[in-house]
Design a protein around this motif. Structure first.
Motif, short mmCIF file in Angstrom:
data_model
loop_
_atom_site.label_atom_id
_atom_site.label_comp_id
_atom_site.label_asym_id
_atom_site.label_seq_id
_atom_site.Cartn_x
_atom_site.Cartn_y
_atom_site.Cartn_z
N UNK A 119 -21.24 -57.45 9.33
CA UNK A 119 -21.18 -58.49 10.35
C UNK A 119 -21.30 -57.86 11.73
N UNK A 120 -22.15 -58.43 12.56
CA UNK A 120 -22.39 -57.94 13.91
C UNK A 120 -21.61 -58.79 14.89
N UNK A 121 -20.79 -58.15 15.73
CA UNK A 121 -19.97 -58.88 16.69
C UNK A 121 -19.77 -58.04 17.94
N UNK A 122 -20.34 -58.46 19.06
CA UNK A 122 -20.28 -57.75 20.33
C UNK A 122 -20.72 -56.30 20.12
N UNK A 123 -19.81 -55.31 20.37
CA UNK A 123 -20.22 -53.91 20.23
C UNK A 123 -19.82 -53.32 18.88
#
Length: 746
Positions: A164-168
């Motif tokens: 999962x990609x979230x902000x940095x």
């Protein structure tokens, strides 16, 4: 030579041998070039200069397809290998695994593992451990989440995990419910992205950060010969299943005592102040092992990751005399692993930026909260009240320090200028430190009843030291209160066979916690509200009865609940080396480590732990008089923003030679009063200026010269035996430290 003196001599010899092993990895110094103190500054006990290099670009993206992205990061995927590359849009730097699908210096199996998003270990029908990278993987993207279905055809075993990609941050997570064991193979462990960020030899300037003790760096070096890499369980060993031995036992008496991992993190830097990531194990970390292999151990790459353990080997007894066989754990641990990789760039890309990132995560989670700080720098002096003593027939109690001696020493220290003095008391219970009943009432003490302690507490700021889990023989009921291991034996750690009460046993976690809470309520009702809790925050072991077991996760939950109730009774807790899950209840951390384990592949010691907790939690160093006391030790306390502690007794150590505390070698109060006062003056003069401030940065300007930046000023520490000129032109004398408000030295 007495047994006590022999043990002390053996430990000193072990320390000297270990130090020799460590120093052997350093360049030779010719006569007249430098003093021993200066040579020590170049060892892995200190932080070395981290030179900034030319800008790095990382990998290319050829052969990889965009999988998902946000404003900060873009994740690319290569279906042929099942590997990823991550581009940090802020800098353009591209992270990855291997430069080629089949590197020439890796065999086919290791090449597949190195390029894979996941590595699994399994046990076969013969209980042999085998491992491999994912053999087939299907990827489905749902917004900023990629679902990866993995199957190992050879093993008939599979599972599903998500990215999962979230902000940095890029987070890997997996539900144990997705595990499919369809053949004879049983899942042993799962490691996500085992070679992510791996570096061949010294081809990239940088390092791996390890949460070993206070923090350590493993710089990227050319391949060398090592016997083993770094592999440490997060939150320490599970004593109910892991093999445990004393660090100072028999033939094993050849290394320094190793530090434990109290924070579930590791990191990697490619180019100091350029590119870095901090990996944080966010769920299932009590079953995680941080592993890091230096180049030359297995292959030519330095790599690091977290291995989440589902099953492991243990010794199953097959006879009453203790003969056993190695057996695989039948029931897997419930892990549900999750680990997040937080990408850092620019001035944040280094161990200091990693510390700030982790601190911000703890603040956001409500674990760390700012509080009011007393302007006076504290110094705690612990006194050993009493301990059990071996007699020709039976035992007795040796009162090492009377209440009158505690008051007399405290007054001497006050007269010498120690303003922030607090007193801790060990072995205050009836029976002494290693002789009192662990689960009995706290109403009786070596000084009489609780009224004697209450009176003492009216004269000096008093904290009672309690240890709910570890015990010596005779301190607990082995049948009803002793913890049981997976091998169905008492959980214990073998000590020096020649020592009186050398072996250490561990109570059932529930029994220890129940007794601790009852005793604490009894003491607070009597007006005694300050405590130091040993073991509560640093020990985490399960219990594995034949009919019923208590997992490591369940014990953690019990400990957290107990800590919350204790906090309600007596306010923020003082905890010895607490694991991360108890930081929410900690007002102070005791015996805070000041080094790593000093393995040969560790090149630097860094105060990562101290930086994370700066401005939020009070920190106390290990006992100054039980280490190699020197001016460098005092300067390190200033450098690491950690307050001093001492362990003292009224009696000489010779008078304690037949007690279970015979290994204490220099605690006579009359010999240490002047040194304690001098330590306090040296440390408090500087640390008093940064009370309650968060540390923002730290740099080593040259060997032995350190710059620590806080919210309102800068602390410079000069470990060298000659003066140094600071960036603003100020001269800092040899072996000294100074605080400059607002960073005036610039």
């Amino acid at each position: 030579m007495s047994q006590a003196k022999s043990r002390i001599a053996g430990r000193i010899a072990a320390f000297a041998l270990a130090a020799g092993l460590l120093l052997s990895a350093l360049p030779a110094v010719s006569a007249g070039e430098s003093t021993p103190g200066q040579r020590e500054l170049g060892s892995n006990r200190y932080t070395q200069v981290l030179a900034e290099s030319e800008a790095l670009t990382g990998f290319d993206l050829e052969g990889f397809e965009l999988l998902m992205e946000n404003e900060t990061l873009a994740v690319y995927y290569r279906e042929q290998t099942g590997g990823i590359r991550v581009q940090d849009k802020r800098s353009g730097y591209v992270w990855g695994m291997m430069a080629q699908d089949k590197p020439e210096n890796l065999n086919t199996r290791w090449a597949a593992i190195a390029n894979s998003l996941v590595m699994a270990e399994v046990y076969d029908s013969q209980d042999k451990l085998v491992f491999a990278g994912a053999q087939s993987m299907e990827c489905t993207v749902r917004g900023n989440t990629a679902v990866m279905d993995v199957y190992f055809d050879e093993w008939q075993l599979g599972f599903t995990f998500e990215m999962t990609l979230n902000e940095n941050a890029l987070t890997f997570s997996m539900s144990d419910d997705s595990i499919r064991e369809e053949g004879e193979y049983r899942l042993a462990s799962v490691t996500f992205a085992p070679f992510f960020g791996a570096v061949e030899g010294d081809s990239v300037p940088g390092y791996v950060f390890l949460p070993d003790g206070c923090g350590a760096l493993m710089r990227f070096l050319s391949p060398r010969n090592y016997l083993q890499g770094y592999a440490k369980r997060i939150y320490g060993a599970d004593y109910a299943i892991d093999a445990i031995n004393s660090a100072y036992t028999g033939a094993q008496n050849t290394t320094l005592e190793e530090q434990t991992v109290t924070l579930p993190v590791f990191g990697m830097t490619h180019g100091e102040r350029q590119n870095a990531f901090l990996a944080v194990a966010q769920h299932g970390e009590e079953y995680g092992t941080i592993t890091a292999d230096p180049a030359g151990l297995v292959c030519d790459y330095t790599r690091a990751s977290v291995k989440f353990v589902y099953r492991q080997m243990y010794e199953q007894p097959i006879s009453r005399v203790g003969v056993g066989v190695q057996t695989v754990q039948a029931q897997p641990n419930r892990v549900d692993p999750q680990i997040g990789y937080y990408f850092l760039t620019g001035q944040d890309a280094g161990y200091t930026g990693m510390a700030r990132q982790y601190q911000s995560l703890l603040v956001e989670a409500g674990v760390l909260t700012r509080r009011e700080w007393d302007e006076t720098v504290p110094l705690r002096v612990d006194f050993l009240a009493a301990d059990v003593q071996k007699e020709f027939i039976g035992t007795s109690v040796n009162v090492a320090t009377s209440a009158e001696a505690v008051l007399e020493t405290a007054e001497q220290l006050r007269q010498a200028g120690v303003e922030g003095l607090s007193v801790g008391l060990l072995g205050w219970q009836k029976g002494g430190l290693h002789g009192y009943d662990k689960t009995a009432s706290a109403s009786k003490t070596v000084y009489g009843g609780l009224d004697a302690l209450e009176q003492l507490g009216q004269e000096v700021p008093l904290s009672l030291v309690a240890d709910p889990f570890s015990a010596k023989e005779g301190q607990f009921n082995t049948r009803s209160e002793g913890a049981i291991s997976l091998s169905q034996t008492l959980v214990m750690k073998q000590g020096d066979e020649d020592a009186f009460l050398g072996d250490t046993y561990y109570l059932k976690p529930a029994a220890g916690l129940e007794a601790l809470q009852a005793q604490t309520r009894q003491l607070t009702d009597a007006g005694l509200e300050n405590f130091v809790f040993n073991g509560l925050g640093e020990l985490l072991y399960g219990e594995y009865l034949t009919q019923e077991s208590t997992s490591r996760t369940q014990v953690r939950q019990q400990v957290e609940q107990a800590a919350g109730e204790l906090e309600q009774l007596c306010g923020p807790l003082t905890l010895t080396r607490p694991n991360a899950y108890l930081l929410a209840y900690a007002g102070a951390c005791d015996q805070t480590p000041m080094t790593g384990s000093q393995f040969l592949y560790e090149t630097d010691t860094v105060p990562f732990l101290q930086m994370v907790l700066s401005g939020y939690v009070e920190l106390y160093a290990p006992y100054t008089n039980l280490s190699f006391y020197s001016q460098l030790d005092l300067l390190k306390m200033i450098d690491f923003n950690t307050c001093p502690t001492y362990l003292l007794t009224e009696k000489d150590n010779y008078a304690l030679r037949n007690t279970a505390s015979a290994d204490l070698c220099s605690t006579a109060a009359r010999e240490w009063v002047d040194s304690v006062a001098e330590t306090y003056r040296t440390v408090s003069e500087v640390l008093g200026e940064v009370r309650g401030q968060v540390q923002l940065d730290r740099r080593v300007l040259e060997t032995g010269l350190v710059e620590n930046t806080y919210e309102e000023g800068v602390v410079y520490v000069n470990y060298n035996e000659t003066a140094r000129t600071l960036p603003g032109g100020t001269t800092l004398p040899a072996l000294s430290a100074v605080y400059l408000e607002g960073g005036d030295a610039r």
